[in-house]
Scaffold this active site. Structure first.
Site: not given
Ligand code: SAH
Length: 213
Positions: A63-64
């Protein structure tokens, strides 16, 4: 996992951190305050979900980092009702942020495991993406084109031609370009033939992979 007042407090703090790091778009900051990031992560990361860090989400993906999500979302200049294409649905967190900003979000993921999990999660959280697609993001979604903006959330060795072709005139394509590390790049479509290029410094993403469904 539940969403509590404590989580809300941590989200407000995170939005404050992002503001200090230079995020000014109120619509982006409001979305960060609204979307419960801890519900997009494995419960073992719950305590860390509101740190400004990337985390593993399975299938070798991440997940960024919230700053990256906010930075890319700000570059898109999302307006209510905009048609936005996302390449790399992953956990669905970026999808949710764009939805909270008022976009009609179309998103593509090439890992079946993530596609399935996120297709179940988003409706459960009341987040209504317009269309979630399993496939190769290099090709975009020609059937739904053109888009007001396109966001790529994986590092692209080159800018896919198909994505440029699916952008409205005046639209923005935000894409990290590079192999080892990436330069955040924005193309603004000036007319049928011309694109204006802007670059915004270095980021790190998992790679945008081709044709291995
Ligand atoms: N937006 C996501 C980021 C996930 S990381 C989030 O907020 O969680 C990037 C994602 O891009 C990964 O899930 C990876 O599987 C996906 N991806 C990589 N190459 C792709 C391609 N060609 N088409 C679609 N998705 C791709």
């Amino acid at each position: 996992m539940k969403d509590t007042a404590k989580h809300q407090g941590l989200r407000n703090q995170l939005a404050g951190i992002l503001e200090k790091k230079g995020i000014t778009d109120k619509n982006v900051l409001a979305a960060i305050k609204k979307i419960p990031r801890h519900l997009f992560l494995n419960s073992s990361f719950e305590d860390y979900a509101y740190q400004d860090k990337a985390f593993p989400i399975g299938a070798g993906q991440t997940i960024s980092q919230p700053y990256t999500v906010a930075f890319q979302s700000q570059l898109l200049r999302v307006e209510k009702g905009h048609k936005v294409l996302e390449i790399g649905t992953g956990s669905g967190y970026q999808t949710a942020v764009l939805w909270a900003m008022g976009a009609n979000v179309y998103s593509i993921e090439r890992q079946n495991e993530l596609f399935k999990a996120t297709s179940l999660l988003l409706p459960k959280l009341g987040i209504r993406a317009k269309h979630l697609s399993f496939g190769d993001g290099y090709k975009g979604l020609p059937n739904f084109a053109p888009f007001d903006s396109i966001i790529v959330t994986a590092g692209a060795p080159v800018i896919p031609q198909a994505l440029m072709a699916q952008l409205k005139v005046g639209g923005r394509l935000v894409i990290p370009v590079g192999e080892e590390h990436q330069i955040m790049t924005m193309l603004v479509r000036k007319n049928e033939k011309q694109f204006e290029k802007h670059e915004f410094g270095e980021f790190r993403f998992v790679p945008l992979l081709e044709n291995k469904n």
